[in-house]
Design a protein around this motif. Structure first.
Motif, PDB file in Angstrom:
ATOM      1  N   GLY A  54      24.651-124.120 -10.116  1.00 25.18           N
ATOM      2  CA  GLY A  54      23.754-124.999 -10.853  1.00 25.18           C
ATOM      3  C   GLY A  54      24.357-126.395 -10.849  1.00 25.18           C
ATOM      4  O   GLY A  54      25.488-126.590 -10.408  1.00 25.18           O
ATOM      5  N   THR A  57      23.891-131.748 -15.545  1.00 23.96           N
ATOM      6  CA  THR A  57      22.971-132.877 -15.673  1.00 23.96           C
ATOM      7  C   THR A  57      23.704-134.212 -15.809  1.00 23.96           C
ATOM      8  O   THR A  57      23.355-135.194 -15.157  1.00 23.96           O
ATOM      9  CB  THR A  57      22.034-132.668 -16.881  1.00 23.96           C
ATOM     10  OG1 THR A  57      21.361-131.423 -16.728  1.00 23.96           O
ATOM     11  CG2 THR A  57      21.013-133.777 -16.987  1.00 23.96           C
ATOM     12  N   ILE A  75      20.574-123.660 -14.812  1.00 24.58           N
ATOM     13  CA  ILE A  75      19.370-123.639 -13.977  1.00 24.58           C
ATOM     14  C   ILE A  75      19.804-123.566 -12.511  1.00 24.58           C
ATOM     15  O   ILE A  75      20.597-124.397 -12.057  1.00 24.58           O
ATOM     16  CB  ILE A  75      18.516-124.911 -14.202  1.00 24.58           C
ATOM     17  CG1 ILE A  75      18.202-125.091 -15.702  1.00 24.58           C
ATOM     18  CG2 ILE A  75      17.254-124.871 -13.364  1.00 24.58           C
ATOM     19  CD1 ILE A  75      17.460-123.943 -16.339  1.00 24.58           C
ATOM     20  N   ASP A 120      15.983-118.953 -20.637  1.00 20.18           N
ATOM     21  CA  ASP A 120      14.790-119.667 -21.121  1.00 20.18           C
ATOM     22  C   ASP A 120      13.504-118.896 -20.841  1.00 20.18           C
ATOM     23  O   ASP A 120      12.519-119.455 -20.352  1.00 20.18           O
ATOM     24  CB  ASP A 120      14.709-121.068 -20.518  1.00 20.18           C
ATOM     25  CG  ASP A 120      15.800-121.994 -21.017  1.00 20.18           C
ATOM     26  OD1 ASP A 120      16.317-121.756 -22.119  1.00 20.18           O
ATOM     27  OD2 ASP A 120      16.137-122.948 -20.289  1.00 20.18           O
ATOM     28  N   ARG A 122      12.804-116.530 -18.629  1.00 20.48           N
ATOM     29  CA  ARG A 122      12.507-116.052 -17.274  1.00 20.48           C
ATOM     30  C   ARG A 122      13.725-115.353 -16.685  1.00 20.48           C
ATOM     31  O   ARG A 122      14.851-115.784 -16.879  1.00 20.48           O
ATOM     32  CB  ARG A 122      12.111-117.223 -16.368  1.00 20.48           C
ATOM     33  CG  ARG A 122      10.795-117.854 -16.799  1.00 20.48           C
ATOM     34  CD  ARG A 122      10.447-119.108 -16.043  1.00 20.48           C
ATOM     35  NE  ARG A 122      10.457-118.948 -14.610  1.00 20.48           N
ATOM     36  CZ  ARG A 122      10.690-119.945 -13.764  1.00 20.48           C
ATOM     37  NH1 ARG A 122      10.946-121.157 -14.208  1.00 20.48           N
ATOM     38  NH2 ARG A 122      10.677-119.743 -12.468  1.00 20.48           N
ATOM     39  N   ARG A 127      13.854-117.354 -11.639  1.00 26.71           N
ATOM     40  CA  ARG A 127      14.293-118.759 -11.746  1.00 26.71           C
ATOM     41  C   ARG A 127      14.833-119.251 -10.411  1.00 26.71           C
ATOM     42  O   ARG A 127      14.609-120.404 -10.043  1.00 26.71           O
ATOM     43  CB  ARG A 127      15.359-118.899 -12.830  1.00 26.71           C
ATOM     44  CG  ARG A 127      14.807-118.690 -14.244  1.00 26.71           C
ATOM     45  CD  ARG A 127      15.568-119.505 -15.222  1.00 26.71           C
ATOM     46  NE  ARG A 127      15.222-120.888 -15.047  1.00 26.71           N
ATOM     47  CZ  ARG A 127      14.587-121.626 -15.953  1.00 26.71           C
ATOM     48  NH1 ARG A 127      14.216-121.091 -17.089  1.00 26.71           N
ATOM     49  NH2 ARG A 127      14.332-122.890 -15.733  1.00 26.71           N
ATOM     50  N   GLY A 130      11.827-120.056  -8.352  1.00 28.78           N
ATOM     51  CA  GLY A 130      11.003-121.120  -8.913  1.00 28.78           C
ATOM     52  C   GLY A 130      11.705-122.451  -9.105  1.00 28.78           C
ATOM     53  O   GLY A 130      11.090-123.503  -8.996  1.00 28.78           O
ATOM     54  N   ASP A 131      12.998-122.430  -9.410  1.00 27.29           N
ATOM     55  CA  ASP A 131      13.714-123.669  -9.708  1.00 27.29           C
ATOM     56  C   ASP A 131      14.331-124.319  -8.477  1.00 27.29           C
ATOM     57  O   ASP A 131      14.662-125.498  -8.500  1.00 27.29           O
ATOM     58  CB  ASP A 131      14.811-123.415 -10.746  1.00 27.29           C
ATOM     59  CG  ASP A 131      14.232-123.049 -12.106  1.00 27.29           C
ATOM     60  OD1 ASP A 131      13.106-123.479 -12.402  1.00 27.29           O
ATOM     61  OD2 ASP A 131      14.903-122.334 -12.861  1.00 27.29           O
ATOM     62  N   THR A 132      14.512-123.569  -7.402  1.00 31.53           N
ATOM     63  CA  THR A 132      15.001-124.140  -6.147  1.00 31.53           C
ATOM     64  C   THR A 132      13.772-124.586  -5.353  1.00 31.53           C
ATOM     65  O   THR A 132      12.641-124.493  -5.828  1.00 31.53           O
ATOM     66  CB  THR A 132      15.789-123.090  -5.345  1.00 31.53           C
ATOM     67  OG1 THR A 132      14.930-122.006  -5.006  1.00 31.53           O
ATOM     68  CG2 THR A 132      16.978-122.570  -6.154  1.00 31.53           C
TER      69      THR A 132
END
Length: 149
Positions: A54, A57, A75, A120, A122, A127, A130-132
């Motif tokens: 991940g 941020t 994430i 979160d 899922r 994830r 969906g997140d990549t």
């Protein structure tokens, strides 16, 4: 991107039998990005081929994904495709697969997590897709017959 280990099964003065690991992490349709990893520990860190990562941020650096993190790195960003040893305090550039089909059994996840871990609301496997940009983990059967060894 593939297994590189081998095991000597038997060895005599005239003959040696060796099993080679030829498993492939990447199956097809891949896309990669370059990312940075910073070793903030006092010792060397080994990043392994297949490790799920991940991105923090605040710094933009990647770290191995742990579902309990709260800094953005929980994430999924993608999967590291090489093995690298990072010296204490060093920053390296490393390729991360962010799209493509990967062998599910070769993706390395933190010991406290599984593909069923909920982040979160899922599942982690959902994830990852969906997140990549679209990393799809697939079940693969590689070299399972005796004559394929």
């Amino acid at each position: 991107m593939s297994g590189s280990s081998n095991t000597v099964v038997s060895a005599t003065s005239n003959q040696q039998i060796v099993n080679y690991n030829t498993e492939k992490l990447i199956i097809r349709s891949t896309r990669f990005i370059d990312a940075q990893y910073e070793n903030l520990t006092a010792g060397d860190v080994e990043l392994l081929c297949g490790m799920l990562v991940g991105r923090i941020t605040a710094t933009g650096k990647i770290v191995p994904l742990v579902s309990s993190a709260v800094d953005g790195s929980e994430i999924p960003l993608g999967v590291i495709i090489t093995t690298e040893t990072v010296a204490a305090g060093a920053v390296i550039d490393i390729s991360v697969c962010v799209k493509g089909e990967l062998d599910k059994s070769l993706v390395l996840i933190d010991a406290g997590d599984t593909l069923e871990t909920v982040i979160d609301g899922r599942r982690l496997e959902d994830r990852i897709l969906g997140d990549t940009l679209g990393v799809l983990l697939v079940d693969v059967e590689q070299l399972t017959d005796f004559d394929n060894q």
